[in-house]
Design an enzyme around this catalytic site. Sequence first.
Site, PDB file in Angstrom:
ATOM      1  N   ASP A   1     -15.386  -4.476  18.532  1.00  0.00           N
ATOM      2  CA  ASP A   1     -14.726  -2.985  18.221  1.00  0.00           C
ATOM      3  C   ASP A   1     -13.267  -2.733  18.456  1.00  0.00           C
ATOM      4  O   ASP A   1     -13.157  -1.937  17.524  1.00  0.00           O
ATOM      5  CB  ASP A   1     -16.044  -1.638  19.074  1.00  0.00           C
ATOM      6  CG  ASP A   1     -16.828  -1.720  18.319  1.00  0.00           C
ATOM      7  OD1 ASP A   1     -17.460  -2.128  17.218  1.00  0.00           O
ATOM      8  OD2 ASP A   1     -17.489  -1.128  19.444  1.00  0.00           O
TER       9      ASP A   1
ATOM     10  N   TYR B   1       2.284  -8.045  17.214  1.00  0.00           N
ATOM     11  CA  TYR B   1       2.608  -6.606  16.864  1.00  0.00           C
ATOM     12  C   TYR B   1       2.963  -5.319  16.922  1.00  0.00           C
ATOM     13  O   TYR B   1       4.103  -4.908  16.334  1.00  0.00           O
ATOM     14  CB  TYR B   1       1.586  -6.346  15.872  1.00  0.00           C
ATOM     15  CG  TYR B   1       1.517  -5.589  14.329  1.00  0.00           C
ATOM     16  CD1 TYR B   1       2.647  -5.351  13.848  1.00  0.00           C
ATOM     17  CD2 TYR B   1       1.301  -4.203  14.224  1.00  0.00           C
ATOM     18  CE1 TYR B   1       3.014  -4.893  12.346  1.00  0.00           C
ATOM     19  CE2 TYR B   1       1.804  -2.846  13.371  1.00  0.00           C
ATOM     20  CZ  TYR B   1       2.272  -3.109  12.620  1.00  0.00           C
ATOM     21  OH  TYR B   1       2.059  -2.257  11.678  1.00  0.00           O
TER      22      TYR B   1
ATOM     23  N   HIS C   1      -7.384  -4.433   7.017  1.00  0.00           N
ATOM     24  CA  HIS C   1      -7.895  -3.631   7.542  1.00  0.00           C
ATOM     25  C   HIS C   1      -8.589  -2.871   7.669  1.00  0.00           C
ATOM     26  O   HIS C   1      -9.509  -4.063   6.754  1.00  0.00           O
ATOM     27  CB  HIS C   1      -6.881  -2.882   7.568  1.00  0.00           C
ATOM     28  CG  HIS C   1      -5.530  -2.587   8.271  1.00  0.00           C
ATOM     29  ND1 HIS C   1      -4.208  -2.430   7.651  1.00  0.00           N
ATOM     30  CD2 HIS C   1      -4.894  -2.532   9.702  1.00  0.00           C
ATOM     31  CE1 HIS C   1      -3.122  -3.199   8.594  1.00  0.00           C
ATOM     32  NE2 HIS C   1      -3.509  -3.413   9.833  1.00  0.00           N
TER      33      HIS C   1
ATOM     34  N   PRO D   1       2.458   6.814  11.415  1.00  0.00           N
ATOM     35  CA  PRO D   1       1.625   7.373  10.423  1.00  0.00           C
ATOM     36  C   PRO D   1      -0.531   6.381  11.353  1.00  0.00           C
ATOM     37  O   PRO D   1      -0.214   5.626  11.756  1.00  0.00           O
ATOM     38  CB  PRO D   1       1.138   6.565   9.275  1.00  0.00           C
ATOM     39  CG  PRO D   1       2.267   5.128   9.325  1.00  0.00           C
ATOM     40  CD  PRO D   1       2.990   5.267  10.650  1.00  0.00           C
TER      41      PRO D   1
ATOM     42  N   LYS E   1     -16.200  -5.704   0.927  1.00  0.00           N
ATOM     43  CA  LYS E   1     -17.332  -5.712   0.870  1.00  0.00           C
ATOM     44  C   LYS E   1     -18.611  -5.432   0.542  1.00  0.00           C
ATOM     45  O   LYS E   1     -19.807  -5.518   0.257  1.00  0.00           O
ATOM     46  CB  LYS E   1     -17.612  -6.149   2.842  1.00  0.00           C
ATOM     47  CG  LYS E   1     -16.646  -7.049   3.357  1.00  0.00           C
ATOM     48  CD  LYS E   1     -16.930  -7.124   4.945  1.00  0.00           C
ATOM     49  CE  LYS E   1     -18.480  -7.512   5.193  1.00  0.00           C
ATOM     50  NZ  LYS E   1     -18.608  -7.851   6.737  1.00  0.00           N
TER      51      LYS E   1
ATOM     52  N   LEU F   1       1.035  -1.108   0.334  1.00  0.00           N
ATOM     53  CA  LEU F   1       0.108  -0.481   0.085  1.00  0.00           C
ATOM     54  C   LEU F   1       0.817   1.386  -0.526  1.00  0.00           C
ATOM     55  O   LEU F   1       0.776   2.004  -0.788  1.00  0.00           O
ATOM     56  CB  LEU F   1      -0.911   0.098   1.173  1.00  0.00           C
ATOM     57  CG  LEU F   1      -1.877   0.793   1.855  1.00  0.00           C
ATOM     58  CD1 LEU F   1      -2.654   1.408   0.747  1.00  0.00           C
ATOM     59  CD2 LEU F   1      -1.987   0.842   2.990  1.00  0.00           C
ATOM     60  N   VAL F   2       1.536   1.255   0.971  1.00  0.00           N
ATOM     61  CA  VAL F   2       2.692   2.537   0.775  1.00  0.00           C
ATOM     62  C   VAL F   2       3.294   2.924   0.389  1.00  0.00           C
ATOM     63  O   VAL F   2       3.971   3.481  -0.351  1.00  0.00           O
ATOM     64  CB  VAL F   2       3.051   3.258   2.587  1.00  0.00           C
ATOM     65  CG1 VAL F   2       3.826   3.842   2.497  1.00  0.00           C
ATOM     66  CG2 VAL F   2       1.849   2.804   3.586  1.00  0.00           C
ATOM     67  N   GLY F   3       4.367   1.574  -0.511  1.00  0.00           N
ATOM     68  CA  GLY F   3       5.551   1.814  -1.194  1.00  0.00           C
ATOM     69  C   GLY F   3       4.959   1.837  -2.400  1.00  0.00           C
ATOM     70  O   GLY F   3       5.497   2.258  -3.221  1.00  0.00           O
TER      71      GLY F   3
END
Length: 315
Positions: A271, A137, A180, A164, A188, A13-15
Amino acid sequence: MSDVILVTGGSGLVGKAIQWAVEKDAVEGEKWVFLSSKDGDLTNRKDTEAIFEKNKPTHVIHLAAKVGGLFANMRNKVGMWRDNQLMNDNVMECCRIYGVKKLVSCLSTCIFPDKTTYPIDETMLHNGIPHSSNEGYAMAKRMIDVLNRCYKDQYGCNFTSVIPTNIFGPHDNYNLEDSHVLPGLTHKCYLAKKNETPLTVMGSGTPLRQFIYSRDLAQLMIWVLRKYDSIEPIILSVPEDQEISIKQAVEGIVKAMDFKGELVFDTSKADGQFKKTANNAKLASLYPEFKFTPFDVAMKETVQWFNDNYEHARK
């Protein structure tokens, strides 16, 4: 002689967002190398050394990580710790051995203490244990900050880190089980629209998050590489007043996807943390002219990318 900037996790994603930003605003004298898992296994020391030997980087942006959403983290705490710790150790030690001028590693706001006051800032990182849902993590990521100082004290290395908030954008992982929150809900919503079924969201939708567009983050990370001169971490986030609820974020996806069906919140599901509001005052003071992309604009671009690339997207 040109700088060689090695980006681990370069196909993620960030790369991909950094690749977009570099192409948009190229600087003479910089050669960028974007790694993927095909280039070697960063949990393996010999593979990591071979990558450094081949590319001889002068600078490194370390994005590679084993990541996942709330439920993936809860299921695999030991795996999250071990894989991330091994990757970080190999990359940091190779940066030292090969004389890398600057290393920028990517952390996450989920590594902050669970029981804390808000907004959180860079000085509060080690003030308590992280939320139990992602302890493996989070602790592996926290150790990067500790080691940045250790490498500076012992070897004089210029290693720093960015923190971030919740990232989203094109080229994300859209897997329905391990993604995520925003990419998972985007997928979805796509399927709910296609199959004409309700869109079910896990949880109440009340937790609050600061979402940062991957392309904004990419530009900020390049700024950190070129301009930020400290080993202390820096939070890269939209301001506090741009924090939104998961429900509002879902409504943004629904609007961008043009989904007209029923929206259901399954309150029997967890949640996670209610909020992890971050203070971006340090960034704002050092780079006041930076303009963030509005959430609705960023979400529209992201959903458009997902629709256009559905067959090839990670899912």
